[in-house]
Motif scaffolding. Structure first.
Motif, PDB file in Angstrom:
ATOM      1  N   GLY A   1      33.906  69.889  57.110  1.00 45.41           N
ATOM      2  CA  GLY A   1      34.367  70.889  58.065  1.00 45.41           C
ATOM      3  C   GLY A   1      33.205  71.523  58.799  1.00 45.41           C
ATOM      4  O   GLY A   1      32.047  71.405  58.403  1.00 45.41           O
ATOM      5  N   ARG A   2      33.541  72.202  59.853  1.00 44.42           N
ATOM      6  CA  ARG A   2      32.522  72.926  60.613  1.00 44.42           C
ATOM      7  C   ARG A   2      32.123  74.186  59.851  1.00 44.42           C
ATOM      8  O   ARG A   2      32.860  74.679  59.011  1.00 44.42           O
TER       9      ARG A   2
ATOM     10  N   GLU B   1      42.921  72.198  58.924  1.00 49.62           N
ATOM     11  CA  GLU B   1      42.308  70.909  59.235  1.00 49.62           C
ATOM     12  C   GLU B   1      42.174  70.064  57.965  1.00 49.62           C
ATOM     13  O   GLU B   1      42.415  68.862  57.978  1.00 49.62           O
ATOM     14  N   VAL B   2      41.818  70.713  56.859  1.00 50.29           N
ATOM     15  CA  VAL B   2      41.745  70.013  55.569  1.00 50.29           C
ATOM     16  C   VAL B   2      43.145  69.558  55.160  1.00 50.29           C
ATOM     17  O   VAL B   2      43.323  68.443  54.655  1.00 50.29           O
ATOM     18  N   ARG B   3      44.141  70.385  55.389  1.00 51.87           N
ATOM     19  CA  ARG B   3      45.530  70.035  55.081  1.00 51.87           C
ATOM     20  C   ARG B   3      45.907  68.743  55.807  1.00 51.87           C
ATOM     21  O   ARG B   3      46.447  67.821  55.206  1.00 51.87           O
ATOM     22  N   SER B   4      45.616  68.658  57.092  1.00 50.47           N
ATOM     23  CA  SER B   4      45.931  67.454  57.866  1.00 50.47           C
ATOM     24  C   SER B   4      45.215  66.237  57.296  1.00 50.47           C
ATOM     25  O   SER B   4      45.800  65.157  57.195  1.00 50.47           O
ATOM     26  N   PHE B   5      43.959  66.427  56.903  1.00 48.59           N
ATOM     27  CA  PHE B   5      43.191  65.327  56.328  1.00 48.59           C
ATOM     28  C   PHE B   5      43.812  64.867  55.009  1.00 48.59           C
ATOM     29  O   PHE B   5      43.999  63.664  54.782  1.00 48.59           O
ATOM     30  N   LEU B   6      44.163  65.802  54.143  1.00 50.62           N
ATOM     31  CA  LEU B   6      44.713  65.452  52.839  1.00 50.62           C
ATOM     32  C   LEU B   6      46.117  64.853  52.953  1.00 50.62           C
ATOM     33  O   LEU B   6      46.493  64.017  52.132  1.00 50.62           O
ATOM     34  N   GLU B   7      46.878  65.269  53.944  1.00 53.40           N
ATOM     35  CA  GLU B   7      48.216  64.679  54.136  1.00 53.40           C
ATOM     36  C   GLU B   7      48.114  63.187  54.401  1.00 53.40           C
ATOM     37  O   GLU B   7      48.972  62.417  53.978  1.00 53.40           O
ATOM     38  N   LYS B   8      47.061  62.757  55.057  1.00 53.86           N
ATOM     39  CA  LYS B   8      46.848  61.339  55.322  1.00 53.86           C
ATOM     40  C   LYS B   8      46.483  60.584  54.058  1.00 53.86           C
ATOM     41  O   LYS B   8      46.646  59.369  53.991  1.00 53.86           O
TER      42      LYS B   8
END
Length: 119
Positions: free
Chosen positions: A99-100, A110-117
Motif C-alpha cells: 500500500g501507499r 484497497e487491501v479488501r479488493s486485493f484479498l477478495e481476488k
C-alpha cells in the motif's frame, strides 16, 4: 487508530484466507513531537519499554490480530518503508501487495479488493 474499525472489519472478513499482524513502529505524532490536537498522549519512545507500553494502547483496542513491536533501531519500519503507516500483503514470504504510505495512502478498502481476488 483512525481507521482501526475498518482494519478490524478486514481482519474479521478475511481471517479465513489471511493471517494478520500489526507491527507497532515509532510514534509518528508523539505528544512531545509533531502532535495533533486529537492525538493519544504518547511521547516519543526513548526505550523499548516505552514502545511496548505505547503498543499496549493499541492492544487494548483489540485489533483482532497479534501486535508485535519494532526494535528501537526501527529495522522493520526502514525495511518496509512503513513510516508513519503502511499496509502489506505477503504470500509465501514475498510482498504481493504494498500500500501507499499513510495516512493518505493507508487504505484498508484497497487491501479488501486485493484479498477478495485471493478468495
Amino acid at each position: 487508530i483512525f481507521k482501526l474499525e475498518e482494519f478490524k472489519q478486514l481482519v474479521s472478513d478475511f481471517s479465513d484466507v489471511a493471517d494478520f499482524l500489526v507491527v507497532y513502529i515509532a510514534e509518528a505524532h508523539s505528544t512531545d513531537g509533531w502532535a495533533f490536537a486529537s492525538n493519544i498522549d504518547i511521547n516519543q519512545h526513548q526505550s523499548l519499554e516505552d514502545r511496548l507500553s505505547a503498543a499496549q494502547i493499541l492492544v487494548q483496542k483489540e485489533p483482532l490480530c497479534p501486535v508485535v513491536v519494532d526494535e528501537m533501531n526501527d529495522g522493520a519500519a526502514i525495511k518496509y518503508g512503513a513510516m508513519p503507516e503502511r499496509l502489506y500483503v505477503l504470500q509465501a514470504g514475498k510482498v504481493v501487495y504494498k500500500g501507499r504510505a499513510g495516512p493518505q495512502g493507508y487504505d484498508p478498502q484497497e487491501v479488501r479488493s486485493f484479498l477478495e481476488k485471493m478468495k
